[in-house]
Design an enzyme around this catalytic site. Sequence first.
Site, PDB file in Angstrom:
ATOM      1  N   GLU A   1     -34.555  75.012  75.586  1.00 52.06           N
ATOM      2  CA  GLU A   1     -35.084  76.122  75.915  1.00 52.06           C
ATOM      3  C   GLU A   1     -36.122  74.960  76.984  1.00 52.06           C
ATOM      4  O   GLU A   1     -37.053  74.542  76.576  1.00 52.06           O
ATOM      5  CB  GLU A   1     -35.938  76.802  74.925  1.00 52.06           C
ATOM      6  CG  GLU A   1     -34.804  77.695  74.476  1.00 52.06           C
ATOM      7  CD  GLU A   1     -36.063  77.900  72.711  1.00 52.06           C
ATOM      8  OE1 GLU A   1     -37.445  77.996  72.362  1.00 52.06           O
ATOM      9  OE2 GLU A   1     -35.648  79.012  71.882  1.00 52.06           O
TER      10      GLU A   1
ATOM     11  N   TYR B   1     -49.829  78.818  73.122  1.00 50.84           N
ATOM     12  CA  TYR B   1     -48.248  79.504  73.209  1.00 50.84           C
ATOM     13  C   TYR B   1     -48.502  80.425  73.703  1.00 50.84           C
ATOM     14  O   TYR B   1     -47.583  81.208  74.657  1.00 50.84           O
ATOM     15  CB  TYR B   1     -47.745  79.189  72.239  1.00 50.84           C
ATOM     16  CG  TYR B   1     -46.488  78.213  71.916  1.00 50.84           C
ATOM     17  CD1 TYR B   1     -47.250  77.146  71.205  1.00 50.84           C
ATOM     18  CD2 TYR B   1     -45.192  78.587  71.716  1.00 50.84           C
ATOM     19  CE1 TYR B   1     -45.823  76.352  71.521  1.00 50.84           C
ATOM     20  CE2 TYR B   1     -44.015  77.430  72.016  1.00 50.84           C
ATOM     21  CZ  TYR B   1     -44.746  75.878  71.845  1.00 50.84           C
ATOM     22  OH  TYR B   1     -43.935  74.679  70.877  1.00 50.84           O
TER      23      TYR B   1
END
Length: 610
Positions: free
Chosen positions: A117, A236
């Site tokens: 991704e 994140y």
Amino acid sequence: MTPVPATAGGTSEATMTNTQHVYQRTYPVNPDGKPYVHNDLGLYTHNHPTPPADVAERHAWLVGSGIGSLLAAAYLVRDGRMPGENITILEQLAVPGGSFDGAGDTERGFIARGGREMGQHFECFWDIMREIPALEMPEPYTVLDEFRTVNENDPNIDPCRVIHHQGKRRDTYKMGLNKKGQLAMVRLLLAKEEDTYYKTIEDWFDADFLASNFYTLFKTMFAFEQYESLTEMKRYMHRFLQYFPGFSDLSCLRFSRYNQFESFVLPLTSWLEDKGVRFQYDTCVDDLDMDITAGRKTVTAIRYHRADGTQETIDVAPKDLVLATIGSCTESTGYGDMDTVPPFYTDRPGGAWTLWRNLAKKSSVFGRPDVFCSHPHETVWESVSFSFIGEDHPFLRKIRELTGNDPLSGRTVTGGIITAEDSGWCLSLTMNRQPQFRAQPKDWGVAWAYGLYPHAKGDCVRKPMIECTGEEILKEYCYHFGLLDQFEEIKARTKVRLATMPYITSFFWPRGKGDRPDVVPEGCTNLGLLGQFVETPDDCIFTTEGSARTAMMAVYQLLDLDRDVPPIWPAQYDVRALLAAAKTMNDGKLPGGKVITRMLKGTYYEDILP
Ligand SMILES: Cc1cc2nc3c(=O)[nH]c(=O)nc-3n(C[C@H](O)[C@H](O)[C@H](O)COP(=O)(O)OP(=O)(O)OC[C@H]3O[C@@H](n4cnc5c(N)ncnc54)[C@H](O)[C@@H]3O)c2cc1C
């Protein structure tokens, strides 16, 4: 203001001990005498740096040929102007690319241990890929041009992010977080990083949060276990805040045309080879000899063994560079297929861990590898590559039904993973643009899949995934995709290849300060560390960009180049991104939205509201 030329001869003591060096160069300074943070500089940082005067007489030895190491070689050539023939890449395997793999044929089927991704804000990665000639497009197009053209003409969207009840689509638009869960996220964003050290995700969040849609999407998209690092989850959340509105349909993501070996490793290695860079395979580096005196650590030799067991040494001069990849998420992968359970290696540290352990014995500045590599039972999962043969294959028909996309059209298919949320193994499957491999027949569809919980019992085969053959795994997937009644036909028309990776989430193990070494550890005069286990302030691991950033930081710092490492995209400081993320987390309703709307209505800032 003209950049200050690099110190003649390369590194200087003052810069080597400052781990923030490449983030906040000493020019230009603001009126308080403090450096402006690089965020202020923008395109101003894209200058051609001044190489050290003696660069042509220096050599660089790169340990590992993963994407981080390949990029480091490219920065040495482009920015450091080191002649390619002075650079040698030492790799324990017989092929370059490390985790960026991709191979196969019609006999055995195709395999990649992962699919990436990717995003626009891989600043260091795109900074060089915009200069590497494209795989298929003619000159002057580059890998970045190719990637962007593919993604602009075929934007990513995942029309079926979650399934349940054996192949039924489930709506995931709503994040399902209650107020307590939303508050816990805000508290985590506000927490100082050191307050999260050695904590797990389940230490911070309650059972409702862990059962929410948001967490299902998060854990399967990024492969987090709830017993893993809260610090990494925090990073994140900051780093990918701008992705939150695209979480449920993955419209935030970008994908390469082919698997990453063909789309990135091939063009990059041919460019490096054209420049004269040498590759030495079947070469496992075990240790580095170092001259360690008060405050200075200089590599003097590289010790390695060849595939046949012979031990050899390379002498390293003080002005030469050694850039070593430490740790690897794909080290000691065990492979299997339709009839074979892949071996699960729990006691084979391989070059990636052995070298790091040997460095760590020399000084605490090299971090603590055992924090990460001592839990293979907890950090393992298994990846699966399915080759579905024939355009009327039941799996291809099912994917068409779930996504509305023709799997063999050459365009986006699943647009990211489809997760079976009620699966014991926590199964996901993705089919990227076909063909994924240039050697793949036109009527084959190759999918990549993984199970986040490899020790849990399957719902159909009733065994842990990690103990299954490819046939058993295929059966479990057939069950969750509602295709069990067609299993015999599917089995006859599918090839399965398996990869059990003992360290795949080892970088997510709860950690604290000093567990990961700096890119150029304190006192090192000619050694830089690369990869996923090296500290880069604010950036995330398990990403391509994470490795690219370590490569750029190491090269710029060791050669003392007057060019800045591009900043991490500052979405977390952008009020528009913050508002959009808050609205997504609260299921489409902006918290405090009435007051904010009233305040901004009719003003210049009215249109920042999501
Ligand atoms: C399943 C999976 C899914 C992923 N998903 C994504 C994603 O969605 N998005 C994303 O951006 N990234 C993703 N990644 C992560 C990304 O692929 C890695 O972060 C990146 O490839 C790491 O590159 P690296 O060069 O740091 O290390 P590696 O790829 O680990 O390469 C290290 C290389 O060095 C060699 N080596 C190590 N030590 C030695 C030694 N002592 N002597 C000789 N050779 C040595 C190894 O053999 C290997 O070839 C994924 C990875 C996997 C495996």
